[in-house]
Design a protein around this motif. Structure first.
Motif, short mmCIF file in Angstrom:
data_model
loop_
_atom_site.label_atom_id
_atom_site.label_comp_id
_atom_site.label_asym_id
_atom_site.label_seq_id
_atom_site.Cartn_x
_atom_site.Cartn_y
_atom_site.Cartn_z
N TYR A 4 -26.69 15.76 38.90
CA TYR A 4 -25.59 14.83 38.68
C TYR A 4 -25.22 14.80 37.19
O TYR A 4 -24.05 14.71 36.83
N ALA A 5 -26.25 14.87 36.35
CA ALA A 5 -25.99 14.88 34.91
C ALA A 5 -25.14 16.08 34.54
O ALA A 5 -24.20 15.98 33.74
N LEU A 6 -25.46 17.23 35.15
CA LEU A 6 -24.67 18.44 34.90
C LEU A 6 -23.20 18.20 35.25
O LEU A 6 -22.29 18.63 34.54
N ILE A 7 -22.99 17.51 36.37
CA ILE A 7 -21.62 17.25 36.81
C ILE A 7 -20.91 16.35 35.81
O ILE A 7 -19.73 16.51 35.53
N ALA A 8 -21.64 15.38 35.25
CA ALA A 8 -21.00 14.37 34.42
C ALA A 8 -20.81 14.78 32.96
O ALA A 8 -19.90 14.31 32.29
N LEU A 9 -21.69 15.67 32.46
CA LEU A 9 -21.71 15.94 31.01
C LEU A 9 -20.34 16.34 30.45
O LEU A 9 -19.91 15.84 29.41
N GLY A 10 -19.65 17.23 31.15
CA GLY A 10 -18.37 17.71 30.65
C GLY A 10 -17.36 16.59 30.52
O GLY A 10 -16.63 16.48 29.53
N LEU A 11 -17.32 15.73 31.53
CA LEU A 11 -16.39 14.60 31.49
C LEU A 11 -16.72 13.68 30.32
O LEU A 11 -15.84 13.23 29.58
N THR A 12 -18.02 13.42 30.15
CA THR A 12 -18.45 12.55 29.07
C THR A 12 -18.07 13.14 27.71
O THR A 12 -17.56 12.43 26.83
N LEU A 13 -18.30 14.44 27.58
CA LEU A 13 -18.02 15.10 26.30
C LEU A 13 -16.55 14.96 25.93
O LEU A 13 -16.19 14.60 24.81
N ILE A 14 -15.68 15.24 26.89
CA ILE A 14 -14.25 15.18 26.60
C ILE A 14 -13.79 13.75 26.37
O ILE A 14 -12.99 13.47 25.49
N PHE A 15 -14.36 12.83 27.13
CA PHE A 15 -14.02 11.45 26.87
C PHE A 15 -14.45 11.04 25.48
O PHE A 15 -13.72 10.40 24.73
N GLY A 16 -15.66 11.48 25.11
CA GLY A 16 -16.18 11.13 23.79
C GLY A 16 -15.35 11.70 22.66
O GLY A 16 -15.13 11.04 21.65
N THR A 17 -14.87 12.93 22.81
CA THR A 17 -14.14 13.54 21.71
C THR A 17 -12.67 13.16 21.69
O THR A 17 -12.09 12.98 20.63
N MET A 18 -12.04 13.06 22.86
CA MET A 18 -10.59 12.87 22.85
C MET A 18 -10.12 11.58 23.49
O MET A 18 -8.92 11.33 23.56
N LEU B 286 -21.75 4.28 33.22
CA LEU B 286 -23.12 3.78 33.19
C LEU B 286 -23.80 4.16 31.88
O LEU B 286 -24.52 3.38 31.28
N ALA B 287 -23.52 5.39 31.44
CA ALA B 287 -24.18 5.90 30.25
C ALA B 287 -23.71 5.18 29.01
O ALA B 287 -24.40 5.17 28.00
N GLY B 288 -22.57 4.54 29.08
CA GLY B 288 -21.96 4.04 27.86
C GLY B 288 -21.05 5.16 27.44
O GLY B 288 -21.52 6.22 27.05
N LEU B 289 -19.75 4.93 27.55
CA LEU B 289 -18.78 6.00 27.40
C LEU B 289 -19.07 6.84 26.16
O LEU B 289 -19.06 6.35 25.06
N GLY B 290 -19.36 8.12 26.36
CA GLY B 290 -19.56 9.01 25.24
C GLY B 290 -21.01 9.28 24.88
O GLY B 290 -21.28 10.14 24.07
N PHE C 190 -25.98 1.98 27.96
CA PHE C 190 -26.80 2.50 26.88
C PHE C 190 -26.03 2.79 25.60
O PHE C 190 -26.61 3.02 24.56
N GLY C 191 -24.72 2.84 25.69
CA GLY C 191 -23.99 3.37 24.55
C GLY C 191 -23.45 2.31 23.64
O GLY C 191 -23.22 1.18 24.04
N SER C 192 -23.24 2.69 22.40
CA SER C 192 -22.37 1.88 21.58
C SER C 192 -20.99 2.47 21.83
O SER C 192 -20.84 3.64 22.12
#
Lengths: 241, 328, 291
Positions: free
Chosen positions: C19-33, C232-236, C284-286
């Motif tokens: 599941y983490a594999l599925i989510a990582l890309g989305l998180t990365l792009i949300f975090g950067t852009m 859940l992770a805290g966006l980004g 978990f995130g700031s």
């Protein structure tokens, strides 16, 4: 229906924006609120108008609790304010701005009163202009006052309405504010940097520095206070903040 | 000025039945298109007046459909009354989604999407009430009133047309009221609006309820026309997707945009795309949506009138994340 | 009963890896852009179908098809960036609608090419049971992609925190203009984040194909799952993704064990709403940080 703030403190994260502020404003009085940039003046307005919730303290306006109450109920209770950077209601005309303020803030519909306000603020010729795009700065500032007036306030809080206007505009605006107090019978709190303006407009002046009240009295007495002078010249809050 | 829309409505009531009255195939296409137009209108009411983009109007459509179908079938409530109750049921369901009103644009959109999924799963699970995945068969059709059979194609056409016209009138009434003015002001100046006494959350909540009601009635109408319901149909993503595509395509800042958008898109889909690509013809919805966002976010009309002004200067000033700060 | 609970705890944690594999890309792009790529799940699905074609048509082991799947998805991802970067006004919302549209295109593309049938791998090795301590059952595919999930999350975290590209990426994320003044080309870093997101989505797709079953409608659910985990992770937040993914995994398997498998999806949705309402910045995130 006086405003009474007791021991108001506001902290943003680790920064104390206001610390133990006590302030009472009687009906019908005009109070100047001065202090260097970052002293907490606008934060105090935000507390009274509900945009910022104090970390501590109590605030009442007549029967209305200003700590817990909803933002929109304050207009009905009789508190009107302007924003330092004018915030006209986008996509609405000047007249519609006032109509919305009257309908929701005063809870009634009275077109003649709106004409009166437009006339008073010299905005009649701009009544159908788009508020967000078609106004000069002085007109935007006038509209700020107009929106607050349309809610039929008992207390009007003005956040640097004169700032940025050229001298003649400033003078005209000041005359208007003085008339406002006389003819509309309002209590006012005025944030302003210009000592002369405060002296002419207000019977009383409160000085904030580092979020604390450091002086409270007649403008003359306050501006003679050595601590106030120091806060304005030597070690201003801006250097520390 | 007002003569033109009245003429169009009159033509819809008088000319269309005369011309198409006997052609059941075309009429059923038009009925489906008008149903989608009604959902698109309800979507745009929330999107334009309320300033909230929803990705889950299927939630309200489905609840309206089930409420009305069950009331009519199991309790024998007259169909037109049941349809009203369907709208009320959807409005009630929207109350459950109200915590989402605190969220900013994209998060609101996704939260409503999640609600739609939850409703679909629940409809599948609550077999005692909904019949579960097996669905409900033989839902009572639209009734015969004063000798006129509303369950005929022509009858259904007149019903959905009337519903749509009522929806338009409601939309206009809200838009032109003080509420409409205040809602319009809230888009870009929320704090300034609240400070002068506008109960912004309450107004948004009201728009959500009205929008859900309209979508619910559309769902109810559709249920009685189709006569059959299952959760994966009643809460299908299509009911969420098409209004977005239609409203964006036609321009959701206008009243006519979403309606024209729905008609054009549905008819294109059924008459053109479906024949060209029997499998996966909805791909064109995606293409249209993407193209509209890129080339003319405010809809097709400005694109046609101002071919060279593709990107209008940003009208919306970005608001700092005040709400986030306040919530934290 | 307690054995069943322990088993579902174990299965949930394992599922969390992929599941983490599925989510990582989305998180990365949300975090950067600050862009929520609603076509993300469809990109994962595309990779899964490429692995399926490699296996069923050419007899290639799905794991060996990873380079091909990754290449296709990276290309798609860069194309998505090309479109998203053209949005000028109200990017947050308009990019959402645009990627929603791209998602529809991809779903229907998959439907046209591979039809609506349900597919899963026929390579026996993936379904071989792995038993640990005679109590915990799983398949080889689950274990393999759990480890892959752990490894890639750690690698991404390390890369964002330590490498120069990672630093540039975080600089652009926190202040685009300031980063530009410091000589970082924001477009380059944004393209790179989309490339990496595509890469991760490609691997995630192959994982999906070997661990579970696939059908064209799945993309939407995958996007939602990825977004749930991101929230859940805290966006980004990258390490948060792993924890969030495991939380979802455990919650889902517990639901299956204690209630019914039909409610599995419901669990994720409800958790998603709860987190949005209770703590919009995640567990978990700031707010808005990458790394």
């Amino acid at each position: 229906m006086p405003l009474r703030l007791e021991n108001i403190s506001v902290r943003f994260g680790g920064i104390a924006a206001l610390t133990g502020v006590n302030l009472e404003v009687a009906d019908d009085s005009v109070v100047g609120l001065v202090g260097p940039n970052g002293a907490g003046k606008t934060t105090l307005f935000n507390v009274i108008s509900g945009l910022v919730r104090p970390t501590e303290g109590s605030a009442r306006f007549g029967d209305t609790d200003l700590v817990k109450g909803k933002i929109h109920n304050r207009a009905r209770a009789g508190i009107g304010r302007t924003f330092q950077i004018p915030q006209p209601l986008h996509e609405l005309t000047v007249r519609e701005n006032l109509m919305v303020a009257q309908r929701f803030g005063a809870g009634r519909i009275d077109p003649s009163r709106i004409d009166e306000i437009l006339d008073f603020l010299n905005l009649t010729h701009k009544a159908d202009a788009q508020a967000a795009t078609d106004l000069a700065l002085s007109e935007q500032k006038a509209l700020e006052v107009g929106k607050a007036l349309a809610t039929e306030p008992k207390l009007l809080m003005l956040d640097e309405v004169l700032a940025g206007l050229e001298t003649s505009g400033k003078r005209a605006f000041m005359t208007m504010l003085a008339r406002l107090h006389r003819e509309w019978n309002l209590a006012m709190i005025v944030i302003e940097h210009d000592i002369e303006t405060i002296s002419r407009l207000c019977q009383r002046c409160v000085v904030l520095n580092f979020g604390k009240v450091i002086a409270d009295g007649t403008p003359d007495a306050v501006f003679r206070d050595p601590e106030v002078r120091r806060s304005y010249t030597g070690t201003g809050a801006a250097e520390h903040a | 000025m007002r003569a033109f829309p009245i003429a169009i409505v009159a033509a819809c009531y008088l000319v269309v039945p005369v011309v198409l009255g006997s052609n059941d195939y075309i009429l059923s296409l038009v009925i489906a298109a008008l149903t989608l137009a009604a959902i698109a209108l309800s979507w745009a009411l929330l999107g334009n007046l309320g300033g909230m983009v929803s990705f889950g109007h299927a939630a309200f459509f489905g609840v309206g459909a089930y409420t009305s179908a069950l009331l009519a079938k199991d309790l024998g409530v007259p169909v037109f009354l049941a349809m009203l109750a369907g709208g009320a049921g959807a409005a009630l369901a929207s109350v459950v989604t109200m915590p989402a009103l605190r969220l900013r644009g994209p998060y609101f959109a996704l939260a409503i999407l999640a609600y739609a999924q939850i409703f679909r799963i629940l409809a599948n699970q609550m077999t005692g009430v909904t019949g579960g995945a097996g669905g409900i068969l033989s839902i009572p059709p639209l009734p015969t009133v004063f000798g006129f059979d509303f369950s005929s194609k022509l009858g259904a056409y007149l019903v959905i047309l009337t519903l749509l016209v009522l929806g338009i009138l409601a939309y206009k009434a809200i838009r032109d009221s003080y509420w409409g003015l205040a809602l319009k002001a809230m888009h870009d100046s929320e704090d300034a609006t609240r400070v002068i006494g506008v109960p912004s959350t309450r107004l948004k909540a009201a728009m959500l309820v009205v929008s859900a009601f309209m979508a619910g009635v559309a769902g109810a109408f559709n249920a009685h026309v189709i006569g059959f319901l299952e959760p994966d149909y009643a809460f299908a993503g299509t009911w969420s997707v098409i209004p977005v595509v239609a409203a964006i395509f036609g321009g959701y800042r206008t009243l006519s945009g979403p309606i024209l958008g729905a008609l054009v898109i549905y008819l294109l889909d059924q008459l053109l795309f479906k024949t060209l690509m029997p499998q996966g013809h909805q791909i064109m919805f995606g293409v249209l949506l993407g193209a509209m966002i890129l080339f003319s976010p405010s809809g097709l009309l400005p694109l046609l009138t101002k071919p060279f002004a593709r990107f209008k200067p940003a009208k919306r000033t970005p608001t700092p994340e005040k709400r986030h700060a306040a919530a934290a | 009963m307690s054995e069943l609970v322990l088993q579902s705890l174990y299965a949930g944690l394992l599922a969390g890896g992929y599941y983490a594999l599925i989510a990582l890309g989305l998180t990365l792009i949300f975090g950067t852009m600050k862009v929520i790529n609603l076509a993300h799940g469809e990109m994962v699905l595309l990779a899964a179908y490429i692995a399926y074609t490699a296996e069923s048509v050419y007899g290639i082991n799905p794991v060996l098809a990873i380079p091909l799947a990754v290449a296709a998805v990276v290309l798609t991802s860069v194309m998505v960036y090309g479109l998203v970067s053209r949005i000028r006004q109200d990017r947050e919302l308009n990019s959402l609608i645009l990627t929603f549209g791209i998602g529809i295109v991809l779903t229907n593309f998959v439907l046209m090419v591979w039809s609506a049938d349900i597919r899963s791998t026929n390579v026996p090795w993936f379904n071989e049971p792995v038993v640990i301590g005679e109590a915990f059952y799983s398949t080889s595919a689950q274990v393999l992609f759990f480890l892959a999930g752990l490894g890639l999350t750690a690698a991404l975290w390390w890369w964002l925190g330590r490498s120069w590209y990672g630093r540039a990426l975080r600089a652009v994320a926190s202040n685009r203009n300031a980063a530009m003044l410091m000589g970082v080309n924001p477009r380059t870093t944004e393209v790179i984040s989309f490339v990496i997101a595509g890469l991760l989505a490609g691997i995630a797709g192959v994982a999906l194909y070997t661990v579970a079953v696939i059908h064209p409608d799945l993309g939407h659910n995958l996007t939602i799952k990825a977004f749930v985990i991101t929230v859940l992770a805290g966006l980004g937040s990258i390490p948060g993704v792993l924890v969030g993914a495991m939380l979802i995994g455990v919650a889902e398997y517990m639901t299956i064990t204690l209630a019914s498998s039909a409610l599995q999806e419901l669990t994720g949705m409800v958790m998603f709403l709860l987190v949005l309402f209770i703590r919009p910045s995640g567990l978990f995130g700031s707010r808005g940080r990458v790394g």
